[in-house]
Structure formats: C-alpha cells, structure tokens
Design a protein around this motif. Structure first.
Motif, PDB file in Angstrom:
ATOM      1  N   ASP A 212     -26.976  67.207  -6.931  1.00 19.57           N
ATOM      2  CA  ASP A 212     -27.594  68.294  -6.176  1.00 19.57           C
ATOM      3  C   ASP A 212     -28.722  67.692  -5.349  1.00 19.57           C
ATOM      4  OD1 ASP A 212     -28.899  70.506  -5.189  1.00 19.57           O
ATOM      5  OD2 ASP A 212     -28.788  71.627  -7.062  1.00 19.57           O
ATOM      6  N   VAL A 213     -28.586  67.742  -4.022  1.00 21.01           N
ATOM      7  CA  VAL A 213     -29.578  67.099  -3.150  1.00 21.01           C
ATOM      8  C   VAL A 213     -30.929  67.794  -3.194  1.00 21.01           C
ATOM      9  CG1 VAL A 213     -27.927  66.043  -1.581  1.00 21.01           C
ATOM     10  CG2 VAL A 213     -28.722  68.348  -1.127  1.00 21.01           C
ATOM     11  N   SER A 214     -30.959  69.084  -3.538  1.00 24.55           N
ATOM     12  CA  SER A 214     -32.246  69.785  -3.547  1.00 24.55           C
ATOM     13  C   SER A 214     -33.060  69.463  -4.794  1.00 24.55           C
ATOM     14  CB  SER A 214     -32.035  71.298  -3.425  1.00 24.55           C
ATOM     15  OG  SER A 214     -31.276  71.780  -4.510  1.00 24.55           O
ATOM     16  N   SER A 215     -32.407  69.352  -5.954  1.00 21.20           N
ATOM     17  CA  SER A 215     -33.165  69.074  -7.177  1.00 21.20           C
ATOM     18  C   SER A 215     -33.050  67.619  -7.602  1.00 21.20           C
ATOM     19  CB  SER A 215     -32.690  69.975  -8.322  1.00 21.20           C
ATOM     20  OG  SER A 215     -31.422  69.548  -8.786  1.00 21.20           O
ATOM     21  N   GLY A 216     -31.902  67.004  -7.320  1.00 23.05           N
ATOM     22  CA  GLY A 216     -31.724  65.613  -7.691  1.00 23.05           C
ATOM     23  C   GLY A 216     -31.415  65.401  -9.167  1.00 23.05           C
ATOM     24  N   ARG A 217     -31.614  66.439  -9.976  1.00 23.99           N
ATOM     25  CA  ARG A 217     -31.398  66.285 -11.417  1.00 23.99           C
ATOM     26  C   ARG A 217     -30.027  66.758 -11.857  1.00 23.99           C
ATOM     27  NH1 ARG A 217     -36.577  69.209 -13.435  1.00 23.99           N
ATOM     28  NH2 ARG A 217     -36.852  69.639 -11.252  1.00 23.99           N
ATOM     29  N   SER A 218     -29.549  67.862 -11.302  1.00 21.09           N
ATOM     30  CA  SER A 218     -28.269  68.395 -11.752  1.00 21.09           C
ATOM     31  C   SER A 218     -27.131  67.842 -10.900  1.00 21.09           C
ATOM     32  CB  SER A 218     -28.277  69.919 -11.697  1.00 21.09           C
ATOM     33  OG  SER A 218     -28.398  70.353 -10.363  1.00 21.09           O
ATOM     34  N   ARG A 219     -25.938  67.949 -11.448  1.00 26.20           N
ATOM     35  CA  ARG A 219     -24.743  67.497 -10.743  1.00 26.20           C
ATOM     36  C   ARG A 219     -23.678  68.566 -10.839  1.00 26.20           C
ATOM     37  NH1 ARG A 219     -23.748  61.226 -11.073  1.00 26.20           N
ATOM     38  NH2 ARG A 219     -21.996  61.946  -9.857  1.00 26.20           N
ATOM     39  N   GLY A 220     -22.782  68.544  -9.869  1.00 21.03           N
ATOM     40  CA  GLY A 220     -21.636  69.439  -9.911  1.00 21.03           C
ATOM     41  C   GLY A 220     -20.616  68.941 -10.922  1.00 21.03           C
ATOM     42  N   ASP A 221     -19.480  69.610 -10.962  1.00 18.68           N
ATOM     43  CA  ASP A 221     -18.422  69.265 -11.903  1.00 18.68           C
ATOM     44  C   ASP A 221     -17.265  68.605 -11.163  1.00 18.68           C
ATOM     45  OD1 ASP A 221     -19.936  70.521 -13.867  1.00 18.68           O
ATOM     46  OD2 ASP A 221     -18.883  72.431 -13.626  1.00 18.68           O
ATOM     47  N   LEU A 222     -16.430  67.900 -11.915  1.00 16.52           N
ATOM     48  CA  LEU A 222     -15.187  67.353 -11.399  1.00 16.52           C
ATOM     49  C   LEU A 222     -14.067  68.193 -11.978  1.00 16.52           C
ATOM     50  CD1 LEU A 222     -13.437  65.245  -9.959  1.00 16.52           C
ATOM     51  CD2 LEU A 222     -13.664  63.798 -11.992  1.00 16.52           C
ATOM     52  N   LEU A 223     -13.294  68.839 -11.109  1.00 20.01           N
ATOM     53  CA  LEU A 223     -12.172  69.666 -11.551  1.00 20.01           C
ATOM     54  C   LEU A 223     -10.881  68.908 -11.273  1.00 20.01           C
ATOM     55  CD1 LEU A 223     -14.507  71.821 -10.334  1.00 20.01           C
ATOM     56  CD2 LEU A 223     -12.933  73.255 -11.603  1.00 20.01           C
ATOM     57  N   VAL A 224     -10.170  68.609 -12.348  1.00 19.21           N
ATOM     58  CA  VAL A 224      -8.969  67.776 -12.284  1.00 19.21           C
ATOM     59  C   VAL A 224      -7.746  68.647 -12.530  1.00 19.21           C
ATOM     60  CG1 VAL A 224      -7.785  65.809 -13.307  1.00 19.21           C
ATOM     61  CG2 VAL A 224     -10.286  65.814 -13.146  1.00 19.21           C
ATOM     62  N   THR A 225      -6.845  68.693 -11.572  1.00 19.08           N
ATOM     63  CA  THR A 225      -5.592  69.425 -11.714  1.00 19.08           C
ATOM     64  C   THR A 225      -4.480  68.427 -11.964  1.00 19.08           C
ATOM     65  OG1 THR A 225      -6.373  71.138 -10.198  1.00 19.08           O
ATOM     66  CG2 THR A 225      -4.003  71.033 -10.587  1.00 19.08           C
ATOM     67  N   VAL A 226      -3.708  68.663 -13.034  1.00 18.78           N
ATOM     68  CA  VAL A 226      -2.605  67.764 -13.357  1.00 18.78           C
ATOM     69  C   VAL A 226      -1.302  68.341 -12.815  1.00 18.78           C
ATOM     70  CG1 VAL A 226      -3.714  66.728 -15.369  1.00 18.78           C
ATOM     71  CG2 VAL A 226      -2.345  68.781 -15.664  1.00 18.78           C
ATOM     72  N   LYS A 227      -0.499  67.487 -12.242  1.00 24.83           N
ATOM     73  CA  LYS A 227       0.776  67.887 -11.646  1.00 24.83           C
ATOM     74  C   LYS A 227       1.872  66.977 -12.188  1.00 24.83           C
ATOM     75  CE  LYS A 227      -0.790  70.787  -8.481  1.00 24.83           C
ATOM     76  NZ  LYS A 227      -0.395  72.107  -8.242  1.00 24.83           N
TER      77      LYS A 227
ATOM     78  N   ARG B 195     -14.271  67.960  -1.778  1.00 24.68           N
ATOM     79  CA  ARG B 195     -15.589  68.467  -2.165  1.00 24.68           C
ATOM     80  C   ARG B 195     -15.740  69.924  -1.777  1.00 24.68           C
ATOM     81  NH1 ARG B 195     -21.502  65.929  -0.548  1.00 24.68           N
ATOM     82  NH2 ARG B 195     -22.693  67.461  -1.718  1.00 24.68           N
ATOM     83  N   ASP B 196     -16.340  70.697  -2.683  1.00 20.35           N
ATOM     84  CA  ASP B 196     -16.723  72.082  -2.407  1.00 20.35           C
ATOM     85  C   ASP B 196     -18.108  72.262  -3.009  1.00 20.35           C
ATOM     86  OD1 ASP B 196     -16.919  74.742  -1.810  1.00 20.35           O
ATOM     87  OD2 ASP B 196     -15.396  75.405  -3.237  1.00 20.35           O
ATOM     88  N   GLY B 197     -19.131  72.220  -2.157  1.00 22.56           N
ATOM     89  CA  GLY B 197     -20.504  72.246  -2.659  1.00 22.56           C
ATOM     90  C   GLY B 197     -20.764  70.973  -3.442  1.00 22.56           C
ATOM     91  N   ASN B 198     -21.235  71.115  -4.675  1.00 28.22           N
ATOM     92  CA  ASN B 198     -21.484  69.945  -5.512  1.00 28.22           C
ATOM     93  C   ASN B 198     -20.294  69.605  -6.415  1.00 28.22           C
ATOM     94  OD1 ASN B 198     -24.020  69.664  -4.440  1.00 28.22           O
ATOM     95  ND2 ASN B 198     -25.021  70.825  -6.056  1.00 28.22           N
ATOM     96  N   ASP B 199     -19.261  70.437  -6.377  1.00 26.81           N
ATOM     97  CA  ASP B 199     -18.080  70.189  -7.204  1.00 26.81           C
ATOM     98  C   ASP B 199     -17.080  69.325  -6.452  1.00 26.81           C
ATOM     99  OD1 ASP B 199     -19.073  71.762  -9.284  1.00 26.81           O
ATOM    100  OD2 ASP B 199     -18.064  73.566  -8.570  1.00 26.81           O
ATOM    101  N   LEU B 200     -16.406  68.466  -7.217  1.00 25.58           N
ATOM    102  CA  LEU B 200     -15.339  67.638  -6.672  1.00 25.58           C
ATOM    103  C   LEU B 200     -14.018  68.075  -7.295  1.00 25.58           C
ATOM    104  CD1 LEU B 200     -16.904  64.059  -6.828  1.00 25.58           C
ATOM    105  CD2 LEU B 200     -16.594  65.508  -4.818  1.00 25.58           C
ATOM    106  N   TYR B 201     -12.951  68.007  -6.525  1.00 29.39           N
ATOM    107  CA  TYR B 201     -11.615  68.382  -6.983  1.00 29.39           C
ATOM    108  C   TYR B 201     -10.676  67.211  -6.742  1.00 29.39           C
ATOM    109  CZ  TYR B 201     -13.350  73.165  -6.868  1.00 29.39           C
ATOM    110  OH  TYR B 201     -14.079  74.305  -7.088  1.00 29.39           O
ATOM    111  N   CYS B 202      -9.722  67.033  -7.647  1.00 31.96           N
ATOM    112  CA  CYS B 202      -8.683  66.030  -7.440  1.00 31.96           C
ATOM    113  C   CYS B 202      -7.428  66.436  -8.193  1.00 31.96           C
ATOM    114  CB  CYS B 202      -9.148  64.642  -7.879  1.00 31.96           C
ATOM    115  SG  CYS B 202      -9.388  64.452  -9.648  1.00 31.96           S
ATOM    116  N   GLU B 203      -6.318  65.833  -7.812  1.00 33.67           N
ATOM    117  CA  GLU B 203      -5.039  66.045  -8.487  1.00 33.67           C
ATOM    118  C   GLU B 203      -4.600  64.725  -9.093  1.00 33.67           C
ATOM    119  OE1 GLU B 203      -1.937  67.685  -6.108  1.00 33.67           O
ATOM    120  OE2 GLU B 203      -2.944  69.613  -5.902  1.00 33.67           O
ATOM    121  N   ILE B 204      -4.137  64.789 -10.335  1.00 32.13           N
ATOM    122  CA  ILE B 204      -3.652  63.609 -11.027  1.00 32.13           C
ATOM    123  C   ILE B 204      -2.149  63.795 -11.268  1.00 32.13           C
ATOM    124  CG2 ILE B 204      -3.803  62.208 -13.126  1.00 32.13           C
ATOM    125  CD1 ILE B 204      -6.373  62.027 -11.617  1.00 32.13           C
ATOM    126  N   PRO B 205      -1.314  62.924 -10.724  1.00 31.81           N
ATOM    127  CA  PRO B 205       0.123  63.018 -10.989  1.00 31.81           C
ATOM    128  C   PRO B 205       0.446  62.418 -12.361  1.00 31.81           C
ATOM    129  CG  PRO B 205      -0.318  61.248  -9.437  1.00 31.81           C
ATOM    130  CD  PRO B 205      -1.637  61.902  -9.746  1.00 31.81           C
TER     131      PRO B 205
END
Length: 133
Positions: free
Chosen positions: A68-83, A14-24
C-alpha cells in the motif's frame, strides 16, 4: 508534472493492491490434491491444493500482493485461480488409464435450467450455472 506509466505484467494482473494470477494444473493434482509452487513477488511459495479442488477455484494468499503506497505497512492479497489443463498429446498408457477412469465415473447429465431462473443473467452466469460453479 510527472507521468508514470505502469506496464502490464506477463503473469500477474493488478487490481488496486491485490494481484491475480492463473495457475495451470493437471487433473490428478486437482482431484487428488498436492503441493504446488506459486510465483509471488518475493519468489516461489509452496501451496497445498486440497483434494477435489474444482477448476476455476480461487485461493487467497493474504499479504502477498502489492504494498500500500499510502501507508507502506499493509499489502494486498494474491488471488490464485487454478485451471485444469488438458494435454494436447497423451501416450497409449495414459490413454488406457484415462479410459479406465472414464469407465468408473458416472456419465455427465445436464438438465436445462428453467428460463425464469436465468432471466436477467448474462451468458457467462448461465454457463456457470450449467456447470455448477
């Protein structure tokens, strides 16, 4: 006082509201394209990998991150890195197919980068330049 500790997730970073992951993925999926399943907070989601996707490519799935905990309406993004994942063991048939493929591909040729072009760059940036990413 209330103290909250957020435990690290085994798959998402997690970085702020964004999530990161790697997909093999295997090489044919990256080279030929195809559909894969990506884990999200709501469950698996089907995603189409484009043909000729390089390893290390990152895709953004908008609105699939943390709320987003402050507004409750918006959401961060999921960033997917493929390896690309290289198998540790392959069968004779797989080896034969890979050898046939290797015979049709051009041989790798690396040209050194002039020193002036990588002055001030870190090692990681210079390695990225070598591999063209």
């Amino acid at each position: 006082y209330v103290v909250v500790h957020v435990q690290e997730h085994s798959f998402f970073h997690r970085d702020g509201n964004d999530l990161y992951c790697e997909i093999p993925l295997n090489f044919p999926t990256l080279a030929l394209g195809g559909e894969i399943k990506i884990p999200t907070l709501e469950g698996e989601e089907t995603f189409k990998i484009p043909e000729a996707t390089p390893t290390g490519e990152t895709f953004r799935l908008r609105g699939r991150g943390m709320p987003d905990v402050s507004s409750g309406r918006s959401r961060g993004d999921l960033l997917v890195t493929v390896k690309v994942v290289t198998p540790k063991k392959i069968s004779r048939d797989q080896r034969k197919i890979l050898e046939q493929l290797a015979a049709t591909l051009p041989h790798e040729q690396f040209e050194p980068t002039p020193r002036a072009e990588h002055e001030g760059k870190g090692l990681f940036d210079r390695v990225k330049d070598i591999f063209g990413h």
